[in-house]
Design a protein around this motif. Structure first.
Motif, PDB file in Angstrom:
ATOM      1  N   UNK A  23      28.219  57.708  -7.143  1.00 30.34           N
ATOM      2  CA  UNK A  23      27.660  59.028  -7.287  1.00 30.34           C
ATOM      3  C   UNK A  23      27.876  60.043  -8.723  1.00 30.34           C
ATOM      4  N   UNK A  24      28.486  59.039  -9.598  1.00 31.68           N
ATOM      5  CA  UNK A  24      28.341  59.627 -11.083  1.00 31.68           C
ATOM      6  C   UNK A  24      27.820  59.071 -11.875  1.00 31.68           C
ATOM      7  N   UNK A  25      27.329  59.408 -13.005  1.00 31.27           N
ATOM      8  CA  UNK A  25      26.805  58.777 -14.247  1.00 31.27           C
ATOM      9  C   UNK A  25      27.414  59.099 -15.389  1.00 31.27           C
ATOM     10  N   UNK A  26      27.405  58.591 -16.530  1.00 32.33           N
ATOM     11  CA  UNK A  26      28.101  59.001 -17.707  1.00 32.33           C
ATOM     12  C   UNK A  26      27.066  58.377 -18.825  1.00 32.33           C
ATOM     13  N   UNK A  27      26.932  58.922 -19.834  1.00 30.74           N
ATOM     14  CA  UNK A  27      26.039  58.504 -21.040  1.00 30.74           C
ATOM     15  C   UNK A  27      26.378  58.818 -22.288  1.00 30.74           C
ATOM     16  N   UNK A  28      26.670  58.130 -23.101  1.00 33.03           N
ATOM     17  CA  UNK A  28      26.763  58.545 -24.642  1.00 33.03           C
ATOM     18  C   UNK A  28      25.935  58.111 -25.726  1.00 33.03           C
ATOM     19  N   UNK A  29      25.622  58.773 -26.748  1.00 31.86           N
ATOM     20  CA  UNK A  29      24.588  58.561 -27.653  1.00 31.86           C
ATOM     21  C   UNK A  29      25.400  58.847 -29.036  1.00 31.86           C
ATOM     22  N   UNK A  30      25.418  57.832 -29.924  1.00 29.40           N
ATOM     23  CA  UNK A  30      25.930  57.932 -31.102  1.00 29.40           C
ATOM     24  C   UNK A  30      25.122  57.725 -32.254  1.00 29.40           C
ATOM     25  N   UNK A  31      24.839  58.654 -33.340  1.00 29.04           N
ATOM     26  CA  UNK A  31      23.828  58.305 -34.079  1.00 29.04           C
ATOM     27  C   UNK A  31      24.223  58.619 -35.512  1.00 29.04           C
ATOM     28  N   UNK A  32      24.020  57.881 -36.332  1.00 32.93           N
ATOM     29  CA  UNK A  32      24.205  57.984 -37.889  1.00 32.93           C
ATOM     30  C   UNK A  32      22.819  58.406 -38.577  1.00 32.93           C
ATOM     31  N   UNK A  33      22.776  59.453 -39.315  1.00 35.32           N
ATOM     32  CA  UNK A  33      21.715  59.866 -39.861  1.00 35.32           C
ATOM     33  C   UNK A  33      21.559  60.109 -41.288  1.00 35.32           C
ATOM     34  N   UNK A  34      20.489  59.766 -42.001  1.00 40.48           N
ATOM     35  CA  UNK A  34      20.173  60.358 -43.185  1.00 40.48           C
ATOM     36  C   UNK A  34      19.562  61.678 -43.150  1.00 40.48           C
ATOM     37  N   UNK A  35      19.868  62.583 -43.835  1.00 41.25           N
ATOM     38  CA  UNK A  35      19.504  64.271 -43.705  1.00 41.25           C
ATOM     39  C   UNK A  35      18.930  64.394 -45.142  1.00 41.25           C
ATOM     40  N   UNK A 220      15.732  49.980 -27.683  1.00 41.87           N
ATOM     41  CA  UNK A 220      15.429  48.599 -27.202  1.00 41.87           C
ATOM     42  C   UNK A 220      17.097  48.345 -26.346  1.00 41.87           C
ATOM     43  N   UNK A 221      16.783  47.808 -25.025  1.00 41.52           N
ATOM     44  CA  UNK A 221      17.856  47.701 -24.203  1.00 41.52           C
ATOM     45  C   UNK A 221      18.371  46.250 -24.576  1.00 41.52           C
ATOM     46  N   UNK A 222      19.712  46.395 -24.894  1.00 40.91           N
ATOM     47  CA  UNK A 222      20.494  45.318 -25.087  1.00 40.91           C
ATOM     48  C   UNK A 222      21.153  44.561 -23.669  1.00 40.91           C
ATOM     49  N   UNK A 223      21.305  45.447 -22.883  1.00 39.28           N
ATOM     50  CA  UNK A 223      21.884  45.236 -21.393  1.00 39.28           C
ATOM     51  C   UNK A 223      21.512  46.380 -20.508  1.00 39.28           C
ATOM     52  N   UNK A 224      22.143  46.228 -19.315  1.00 36.62           N
ATOM     53  CA  UNK A 224      21.817  47.399 -18.204  1.00 36.62           C
ATOM     54  C   UNK A 224      22.493  48.659 -18.935  1.00 36.62           C
ATOM     55  N   UNK A 225      23.507  48.275 -19.641  1.00 36.93           N
ATOM     56  CA  UNK A 225      24.521  49.573 -20.172  1.00 36.93           C
ATOM     57  C   UNK A 225      24.212  50.111 -21.700  1.00 36.93           C
ATOM     58  N   UNK A 226      23.419  49.122 -22.259  1.00 35.90           N
ATOM     59  CA  UNK A 226      23.657  49.423 -23.612  1.00 35.90           C
ATOM     60  C   UNK A 226      22.290  49.223 -24.397  1.00 35.90           C
ATOM     61  N   UNK A 227      21.794  50.043 -25.161  1.00 30.40           N
ATOM     62  CA  UNK A 227      20.703  49.965 -26.175  1.00 30.40           C
ATOM     63  C   UNK A 227      21.001  50.580 -27.329  1.00 30.40           C
ATOM     64  N   UNK A 255      20.072  56.002 -36.800  1.00 29.07           N
ATOM     65  CA  UNK A 255      20.116  54.598 -36.149  1.00 29.07           C
ATOM     66  C   UNK A 255      21.366  54.953 -35.336  1.00 29.07           C
ATOM     67  N   UNK A 256      21.294  54.394 -33.972  1.00 27.02           N
ATOM     68  CA  UNK A 256      22.290  54.611 -33.164  1.00 27.02           C
ATOM     69  C   UNK A 256      22.364  53.620 -32.101  1.00 27.02           C
ATOM     70  N   UNK A 257      23.526  53.874 -31.239  1.00 25.88           N
ATOM     71  CA  UNK A 257      23.601  53.139 -30.005  1.00 25.88           C
ATOM     72  C   UNK A 257      23.919  54.037 -28.901  1.00 25.88           C
ATOM     73  N   UNK A 258      23.255  53.683 -27.845  1.00 20.52           N
ATOM     74  CA  UNK A 258      23.535  54.531 -26.418  1.00 20.52           C
ATOM     75  C   UNK A 258      24.200  53.584 -25.373  1.00 20.52           C
ATOM     76  N   UNK A 259      25.037  54.220 -24.594  1.00 18.90           N
ATOM     77  CA  UNK A 259      25.537  53.393 -23.434  1.00 18.90           C
ATOM     78  C   UNK A 259      25.486  54.315 -22.210  1.00 18.90           C
ATOM     79  N   UNK A 260      25.540  53.532 -21.067  1.00 18.35           N
ATOM     80  CA  UNK A 260      25.177  54.031 -19.613  1.00 18.35           C
ATOM     81  C   UNK A 260      26.311  53.731 -18.865  1.00 18.35           C
TER      82      UNK A 260
END
Length: 285
Positions: A23-35, A220-227, A255-260
């Protein structure tokens, strides 16, 4: 503020996990950028601000916590932060954006293949010393997303306003944003969106504001929880002064990584409100 938000998310996850894992969900997105900024751009005159072209590093953090309420309703809280390295010492470093960060509260309903909802939020931003007063912004609107055979389409309509010491940020700005998600073979997903915002600058309707935004990303998904992903964010921000357009064009390559985690899906990120306000108030001035 950032430490308090991380603590809030950690406490919420700890409290919800043992009882209702689905009944809950969490997501995190961490990106390193060239500005990079163009100090103007096609059809634009530079208005000072950092007073030149620059290349900087930026870190983007996006955290979301969602919980199922019942009857197809889901509540969500988002935290978004953009942190920037200082500008080149040869430029006007005081006018460079140091950070922007905001919190958004969202409520949406699933109608079966179609979700719709509303949101509101508050944020603040700062430069490296030009202003010694608080700079903040507020936003609100409605959003929707519809599942399609290829992925989905989504959109937002809303309103953005800000306050700062010199009235340089984006003010009284209606906006619209639309995009699509396209599922590709081998666990790849492409996302693209475009946005437009109006409003004014300097606390005066005489200086009409225009923001054009485009974002494209490949994930691109690496696993069900990580991309992992790469993306590009483009913002052209300008204002009209007696027929002349002043402003800047700013792009960021990430470029970055996401988790759920959890069983409730979090909604995709909203428009980049912090950039639309802080770039206008600082880099453009």
């Amino acid at each position: 503020m950032k430490q308090a938000v991380f603590g809030l998310f950690a406490a919420a996850l700890g409290a919800a996990a043992p009882a209702m894992a689905q009944d809950y969900g969490f997501s995190g997105d961490f990106g390193l950028g060239y500005w990079h900024n163009a100090d103007g751009g096609p059809g634009l005159e530079s208005n000072g601000g950092i007073d030149g072209k620059d290349d900087r590093t930026t870190l983007r953090t996006r955290l979301s916590f969602a919980t199922a309420i019942g009857n197809g309703l889901t509540g969500q809280i988002d935290f978004t932060s953009n942190d920037y390295s200082s500008a080149d010492p040869s430029l006007d470093t005081d006018d460079a954006t140091s950070f922007s960060r905001d919190l958004a509260l969202r409520l949406r309903r699933d109608f079966g293949g179609f979700t719709a909802g509303a949101f509101l939020g508050y944020g603040d931003h700062n430069d490296f010393g030009d202003s010694d007063a608080a700079m903040y912004y507020t936003f609100a609107g409605i959003e929707a997303e519809r599942a399609m055979a290829f992925g989905s389409i989504f959109g937002e309509v809303g309103y953005l306003d800000s306050t700062d010491e010199y009235d340089e940020g984006t003010q009284r700005a209606p906006y619209v944003r639309a995009g699509l998600v396209y599922n590709l073979p081998n666990d790849f997903v492409m996302t693209g969106s475009v946005g437009y915002a109006g409003g004014r600058k300097y606390g005066d309707d005489q200086f009409s504001n225009t923001i054009l935004n485009a974002e494209i990303g490949l994930e691109r998904a690496i696993s069900d929880q990580l991309s992992v992903y790469g993306s590009y964010d483009y913002n052209r921000i300008s204002y009209d002064d007696a027929g002349d357009d002043f402003g800047d064009t700013i792009g960021t390559l990430y470029v970055g990584v996401k988790m759920t985690l959890g069983g409730t899906k979090t909604a995709r990120p909203l428009a980049p409100f912090g950039k639309w306000v802080s770039y206008n108030a600082n880099e453009i001035e």
